[in-house]
Scaffold this motif. Sequence first.
Motif, PDB file in Angstrom:
ATOM      1  N   ARG A 173       0.817  -1.212   0.000  1.00 13.26           N
ATOM      2  CA  ARG A 173       0.000   0.000   0.000  1.00 13.26           C
ATOM      3  C   ARG A 173       0.856   1.271   0.000  1.00 13.26           C
ATOM      4  O   ARG A 173       0.527   2.261  -0.650  1.00 13.26           O
ATOM      5  CB  ARG A 173      -0.918  -0.011   1.224  1.00 13.26           C
ATOM      6  N   LYS A 174       1.954   1.224   0.719  1.00 18.15           N
ATOM      7  CA  LYS A 174       2.833   2.391   0.794  1.00 18.15           C
ATOM      8  C   LYS A 174       3.415   2.703  -0.573  1.00 18.15           C
ATOM      9  O   LYS A 174       3.406   3.862  -1.024  1.00 18.15           O
ATOM     10  CB  LYS A 174       3.957   2.124   1.794  1.00 18.15           C
ATOM     11  N   ARG A 175       3.904   1.705  -1.271  1.00 17.18           N
ATOM     12  CA  ARG A 175       4.510   1.925  -2.578  1.00 17.18           C
ATOM     13  C   ARG A 175       3.475   2.314  -3.634  1.00 17.18           C
ATOM     14  O   ARG A 175       3.719   3.152  -4.496  1.00 17.18           O
ATOM     15  CB  ARG A 175       5.288   0.682  -3.008  1.00 17.18           C
ATOM     16  N   LYS A 176       2.294   1.737  -3.522  1.00 16.29           N
ATOM     17  CA  LYS A 176       1.239   2.118  -4.462  1.00 16.29           C
ATOM     18  C   LYS A 176       0.831   3.566  -4.253  1.00 16.29           C
ATOM     19  O   LYS A 176       0.584   4.309  -5.213  1.00 16.29           O
ATOM     20  CB  LYS A 176       0.034   1.189  -4.297  1.00 16.29           C
ATOM     21  N   ARG A 177       0.760   3.988  -2.980  1.00 16.13           N
ATOM     22  CA  ARG A 177       0.391   5.377  -2.692  1.00 16.13           C
ATOM     23  C   ARG A 177       1.434   6.341  -3.241  1.00 16.13           C
ATOM     24  O   ARG A 177       1.097   7.378  -3.822  1.00 16.13           O
ATOM     25  CB  ARG A 177       0.245   5.569  -1.174  1.00 16.13           C
ATOM     26  N   ILE A 178       2.718   5.995  -3.083  1.00 14.98           N
ATOM     27  CA  ILE A 178       3.783   6.866  -3.589  1.00 14.98           C
ATOM     28  C   ILE A 178       3.676   7.020  -5.100  1.00 14.98           C
ATOM     29  O   ILE A 178       3.745   8.130  -5.653  1.00 14.98           O
ATOM     30  CB  ILE A 178       5.171   6.306  -3.195  1.00 14.98           C
ATOM     31  N   CYS A 179       3.503   5.903  -5.787  1.00 10.69           N
ATOM     32  CA  CYS A 179       3.395   5.940  -7.254  1.00 10.69           C
ATOM     33  C   CYS A 179       2.147   6.716  -7.687  1.00 10.69           C
ATOM     34  O   CYS A 179       2.201   7.529  -8.626  1.00 10.69           O
ATOM     35  CB  CYS A 179       3.355   4.529  -7.822  1.00 10.69           C
ATOM     36  N   THR A 180       1.037   6.507  -7.007  1.00  9.39           N
ATOM     37  CA  THR A 180      -0.205   7.192  -7.364  1.00  9.39           C
ATOM     38  C   THR A 180      -0.074   8.701  -7.181  1.00  9.39           C
ATOM     39  O   THR A 180      -0.521   9.491  -8.025  1.00  9.39           O
ATOM     40  CB  THR A 180      -1.366   6.665  -6.501  1.00  9.39           C
ATOM     41  N   GLU A 181       0.568   9.120  -6.091  1.00  9.78           N
ATOM     42  CA  GLU A 181       0.750  10.558  -5.843  1.00  9.78           C
ATOM     43  C   GLU A 181       1.673  11.186  -6.884  1.00  9.78           C
ATOM     44  O   GLU A 181       1.428  12.303  -7.352  1.00  9.78           O
ATOM     45  CB  GLU A 181       1.329  10.768  -4.441  1.00  9.78           C
TER      46      GLU A 181
END
Length: 216
Positions: A173-181
Amino acid sequence: MSSSDSTKAAILKLLDEQQRPFSLSDISEKVKELGKSTVQKALDSLVRRGKIIEKVYGKQRIYCIAQDDEGPEHAELGRKLDGDCARLREELTQRQQQIRSLEVSLATASSQMTVGEALEEIGTLEGEIRRLERELEEEQVQASTSHTAVIAEQPMDKDALEKKYNLYLSAYRKRKRICTEMIGHIMEGYPKSKQHLLEDIGVETDEAVGWRLAEN
């Protein structure tokens, strides 16, 4: 004849022959050997002497030859002058509207990210993705090693499995959030669609590959 008198004579000749209104720019264009300042001085003098008529419409001044009488020809010239002025006012309004439209388009274009800036952002994003991929691979290796060691030592109970699952889920979830932002930040000025951006930088979303996280 002085140069001033010759200038006035040339202007009177032009207005008398054409029998239609002219602006300062029109007269200067027709009498090419005379400068605008010289023409303006001559016009002012001729207006004071009553040789020509001056009408002011906004910032525009129009000049025409003065008639000796108030007959039909004079009335017709007045109507023509008024018609020309109305046409010029309408044309001026249209040009002003075009200028305002172009100014809005320019402001919109200036606020968007340029192609060079977008490419720079894409390069930054690609570098960040590669870094995250390396970190993910390292964590996967460490997790696999730890998992093997734990299994070799003792059977893993339900609590331990749940803890390990939550650890992986949090990292995902952390890495997905970074990429999405980061993608959202680029999209603020990116001139194309989000799908174009993802294709340009080679990113596949969970939805694109048909993967869905199953959560209890």
